[in-house]
Design a protein around this motif. Structure first.
Motif, PDB file in Angstrom:
ATOM      1  N   SER A 151      30.736  35.022  47.797  1.00  0.00           N
ATOM      2  CA  SER A 151      31.937  35.466  47.077  1.00  0.00           C
ATOM      3  C   SER A 151      31.630  35.677  45.601  1.00  0.00           C
ATOM      4  CB  SER A 151      33.071  34.435  47.207  1.00  0.00           C
ATOM      5  OG  SER A 151      33.417  34.222  48.547  1.00  0.00           O
ATOM      6  N   LEU A 152      32.369  36.617  45.026  1.00  0.00           N
ATOM      7  CA  LEU A 152      32.345  36.838  43.582  1.00  0.00           C
ATOM      8  C   LEU A 152      33.471  36.020  42.968  1.00  0.00           C
ATOM      9  CD1 LEU A 152      30.666  38.690  41.665  1.00  0.00           C
ATOM     10  CD2 LEU A 152      32.576  40.297  41.753  1.00  0.00           C
ATOM     11  N   TYR A 153      33.192  35.394  41.845  1.00  0.00           N
ATOM     12  CA  TYR A 153      34.169  34.476  41.234  1.00  0.00           C
ATOM     13  C   TYR A 153      34.342  34.841  39.761  1.00  0.00           C
ATOM     14  CZ  TYR A 153      36.580  30.029  40.396  1.00  0.00           C
ATOM     15  OH  TYR A 153      37.518  29.075  40.085  1.00  0.00           O
ATOM     16  N   LEU A 154      35.576  35.142  39.356  1.00  0.00           N
ATOM     17  CA  LEU A 154      35.836  35.589  37.988  1.00  0.00           C
ATOM     18  C   LEU A 154      36.998  34.815  37.382  1.00  0.00           C
ATOM     19  CD1 LEU A 154      35.787  38.378  40.044  1.00  0.00           C
ATOM     20  CD2 LEU A 154      35.188  39.381  37.853  1.00  0.00           C
ATOM     21  N   ARG A 155      36.945  34.664  36.073  1.00  0.00           N
ATOM     22  CA  ARG A 155      38.074  34.114  35.315  1.00  0.00           C
ATOM     23  C   ARG A 155      38.491  35.177  34.303  1.00  0.00           C
ATOM     24  NH1 ARG A 155      39.273  30.596  30.684  1.00  0.00           N
ATOM     25  NH2 ARG A 155      41.087  29.320  31.222  1.00  0.00           N
ATOM     26  N   VAL A 156      39.666  35.748  34.503  1.00  0.00           N
ATOM     27  CA  VAL A 156      40.113  36.883  33.697  1.00  0.00           C
ATOM     28  C   VAL A 156      41.571  36.692  33.279  1.00  0.00           C
ATOM     29  CG1 VAL A 156      38.538  38.444  34.892  1.00  0.00           C
ATOM     30  CG2 VAL A 156      40.884  38.234  35.682  1.00  0.00           C
ATOM     31  N   ARG A 157      41.980  37.515  32.336  1.00  0.00           N
ATOM     32  CA  ARG A 157      43.388  37.595  31.934  1.00  0.00           C
ATOM     33  C   ARG A 157      43.700  39.064  31.664  1.00  0.00           C
ATOM     34  NH1 ARG A 157      45.577  33.787  27.202  1.00  0.00           N
ATOM     35  NH2 ARG A 157      43.972  34.901  26.010  1.00  0.00           N
ATOM     36  N   GLY A 158      44.500  39.653  32.537  1.00  0.00           N
ATOM     37  CA  GLY A 158      44.807  41.074  32.430  1.00  0.00           C
ATOM     38  C   GLY A 158      46.237  41.323  32.013  1.00  0.00           C
ATOM     39  N   ASP A 159      46.622  42.594  32.069  1.00  0.00           N
ATOM     40  CA  ASP A 159      47.963  42.998  31.644  1.00  0.00           C
ATOM     41  C   ASP A 159      48.816  43.462  32.830  1.00  0.00           C
ATOM     42  OD1 ASP A 159      46.627  45.282  32.274  1.00  0.00           O
ATOM     43  OD2 ASP A 159      46.877  46.273  30.338  1.00  0.00           O
ATOM     44  N   GLY A 160      48.377  43.158  34.047  1.00  0.00           N
ATOM     45  CA  GLY A 160      49.131  43.555  35.222  1.00  0.00           C
ATOM     46  C   GLY A 160      48.635  44.828  35.884  1.00  0.00           C
ATOM     47  N   ARG A 161      47.667  45.496  35.292  1.00  0.00           N
ATOM     48  CA  ARG A 161      47.152  46.735  35.870  1.00  0.00           C
ATOM     49  C   ARG A 161      45.999  46.432  36.822  1.00  0.00           C
ATOM     50  NH1 ARG A 161      47.337  51.443  31.289  1.00  0.00           N
ATOM     51  NH2 ARG A 161      46.997  52.678  33.165  1.00  0.00           N
ATOM     52  N   PRO A 162      45.851  47.240  37.867  1.00  0.00           N
ATOM     53  CA  PRO A 162      44.771  47.001  38.837  1.00  0.00           C
ATOM     54  C   PRO A 162      43.438  47.568  38.351  1.00  0.00           C
ATOM     55  CG  PRO A 162      46.096  48.865  39.541  1.00  0.00           C
ATOM     56  CD  PRO A 162      46.738  48.350  38.282  1.00  0.00           C
ATOM     57  N   PHE A 207      39.265  45.827  45.078  1.00  0.00           N
ATOM     58  CA  PHE A 207      40.297  45.842  44.050  1.00  0.00           C
ATOM     59  C   PHE A 207      40.488  44.462  43.428  1.00  0.00           C
ATOM     60  CE2 PHE A 207      41.324  48.765  47.524  1.00  0.00           C
ATOM     61  CZ  PHE A 207      41.245  49.969  46.856  1.00  0.00           C
ATOM     62  N   MET A 208      40.825  44.477  42.153  1.00  0.00           N
ATOM     63  CA  MET A 208      41.178  43.258  41.442  1.00  0.00           C
ATOM     64  C   MET A 208      42.544  43.479  40.784  1.00  0.00           C
ATOM     65  SD  MET A 208      39.147  41.202  38.400  1.00  0.00           S
ATOM     66  CE  MET A 208      39.477  42.451  37.150  1.00  0.00           C
ATOM     67  N   PHE A 209      43.532  42.750  41.252  1.00  0.00           N
ATOM     68  CA  PHE A 209      44.902  42.909  40.751  1.00  0.00           C
ATOM     69  C   PHE A 209      45.194  41.800  39.742  1.00  0.00           C
ATOM     70  CE2 PHE A 209      44.823  44.765  44.997  1.00  0.00           C
ATOM     71  CZ  PHE A 209      45.373  46.012  44.758  1.00  0.00           C
ATOM     72  N   THR A 210      45.463  42.193  38.508  1.00  0.00           N
ATOM     73  CA  THR A 210      45.816  41.216  37.474  1.00  0.00           C
ATOM     74  C   THR A 210      47.319  41.058  37.428  1.00  0.00           C
ATOM     75  OG1 THR A 210      45.860  42.939  35.762  1.00  0.00           O
ATOM     76  CG2 THR A 210      43.764  41.816  36.145  1.00  0.00           C
ATOM     77  N   ARG A 211      47.777  39.876  37.052  1.00  0.00           N
ATOM     78  CA  ARG A 211      49.214  39.594  37.093  1.00  0.00           C
ATOM     79  C   ARG A 211      49.887  39.717  35.728  1.00  0.00           C
ATOM     80  NH1 ARG A 211      48.007  33.363  38.555  1.00  0.00           N
ATOM     81  NH2 ARG A 211      47.391  32.612  36.491  1.00  0.00           N
ATOM     82  N   GLY A 212      49.117  39.799  34.643  1.00  0.00           N
ATOM     83  CA  GLY A 212      49.722  39.863  33.325  1.00  0.00           C
ATOM     84  C   GLY A 212      50.194  38.489  32.873  1.00  0.00           C
ATOM     85  N   GLY A 213      50.747  38.439  31.675  1.00  0.00           N
ATOM     86  CA  GLY A 213      51.240  37.165  31.159  1.00  0.00           C
ATOM     87  C   GLY A 213      50.204  36.427  30.337  1.00  0.00           C
ATOM     88  N   PRO A 214      50.579  35.243  29.819  1.00  0.00           N
ATOM     89  CA  PRO A 214      49.701  34.528  28.878  1.00  0.00           C
ATOM     90  C   PRO A 214      48.650  33.650  29.542  1.00  0.00           C
ATOM     91  CG  PRO A 214      51.763  33.352  29.104  1.00  0.00           C
ATOM     92  CD  PRO A 214      51.893  34.587  29.969  1.00  0.00           C
TER      93      PRO A 214
END
Length: 301
Positions: A184-195, A217-224
């Motif tokens: 598995s690929l493992y990431l720690r990210v913070r996005g703006d809600g865009r895929p 695909f990687m779906f970010t949820r946005g928020g702080p």
């Protein structure tokens, strides 16, 4: 052998061109990083007529420095080979459950990546990469613009990407990542809600496979809040030049060339993605080998 092939293939060229071709092969890493390859050329633009040998900028001092660097890399590779895979003892390598591939803590970490956008084909999207405010992650940001360039050929536009530089061994030999110890690929990210689209490049066995990619695909949820994303390699599907292939097969995890991120959701406007680290995970609970249907080839009916 490669030098002999070069000499033979240049036998039909004029003597002046042959001499310059052979000289380039012999000098190899002693040359500076001049642009010795052709880049994208806009439709209708005139091809560059500058001879290849005129683009070479030879520097003796830089050549000595490069030679010292490559000898140091060769020494490190030899030591790692004697110790074990990637310089780790064999028992540690076999029991390893996680591994951090890229961690963003300084400008040096950013220099291992390159960014690009549809500007290369005449588009108007913008993309930038920098450290975030507290130097605890990379900030990839910009503006997506889907306006199609008016060149009479391009039909779609609007993408930005970030890709890791492929690993190189001593004397610019191709190297590959071996991820076969993980699933598995493992990431720690913070996005703006865009895929985003994650792209994995592998070493092609044939020249017609040079445009093959494994995507998911990687779906970010946005928020702080930061989010930790786990993507099994069994979920990645094969595509070529943006088209999903009918014939699917799992990733060759022992021949990974590089990893990339692409945004192209056809929505004009700003985007941003913060990345803390990118790593690998051996999830013992994940037993799926491949998520997609495969076909037997050349089987009798």
């Amino acid at each position: 052998t490669s030098m002999l092939l070069t000499l033979l293939s240049s036998a039909s060229l004029p003597s002046g061109c042959r001499r310059h071709r052979v000289l380039l092969q012999l000098l190899g890493p002693l040359l500076s990083n001049s642009k010795l390859y052709s880049s994208y050329r806009r439709p209708g633009a005139e091809p560059e007529k500058k001879p290849l040998w005129k683009s070479v900028d030879f520097s003796f001092k830089k050549g000595i420095d490069v030679l010292k660097t490559h000898i140091g890399l060769l020494k490190e590779e030899t030591q790692n080979h004697l110790i074990g895979p990637e310089g780790k003892p064999l028992n540690q390598y076999l029991l390893e459950q996680t591994s951090v591939l890229w961690q963003f803590r300084s400008q040096e970490d950013l220099n291992k990546w390159v960014i690009s956008s549809d500007v290369e084909i005449g588009g108007k999207s913008e993309v930038y990469l920098k450290m975030n405010r507290n130097n605890q992650g990379a900030l990839l940001y910009g503006t997506l613009n889907t306006e199609v360039p008016r060149d009479g050929e391009t039909k779609y536009s609007g993408y930005c990407s970030m890709r890791a530089k492929p690993p190189l061994g001593s004397f610019n030999r191709k190297k590959y990542y071996d991820w076969s110890n993980f699933n598995s690929l493992y990431l720690r990210v913070r996005g703006d809600g865009r895929p985003w689209m994650l792209n994995i490049y592998t070493d092609p066995y044939f020249s017609h496979q040079k445009d093959d990619l494994y995507n998911y695909f990687m779906f970010t949820r946005g928020g702080p809040y930061w989010e930790e994303i786990k993507i099994p390699f069994s979920k990645f599907f094969l595509s070529s030049r943006g088209r999903i292939q009918d014939s699917q097969h799992p990733i060759w995890l022992d021949k990974i060339s590089t990893l990339g991120f692409t945004i192209g959701d056809k929505i004009d406007g700003p985007f941003q993605l913060e990345i803390d680290f990118i790593g690998l995970l051996n999830d013992r609970a994940h037993t799926e080998e491949f998520a997609y249907e495969t076909y037997d080839k050349n089987t009798p009916v």
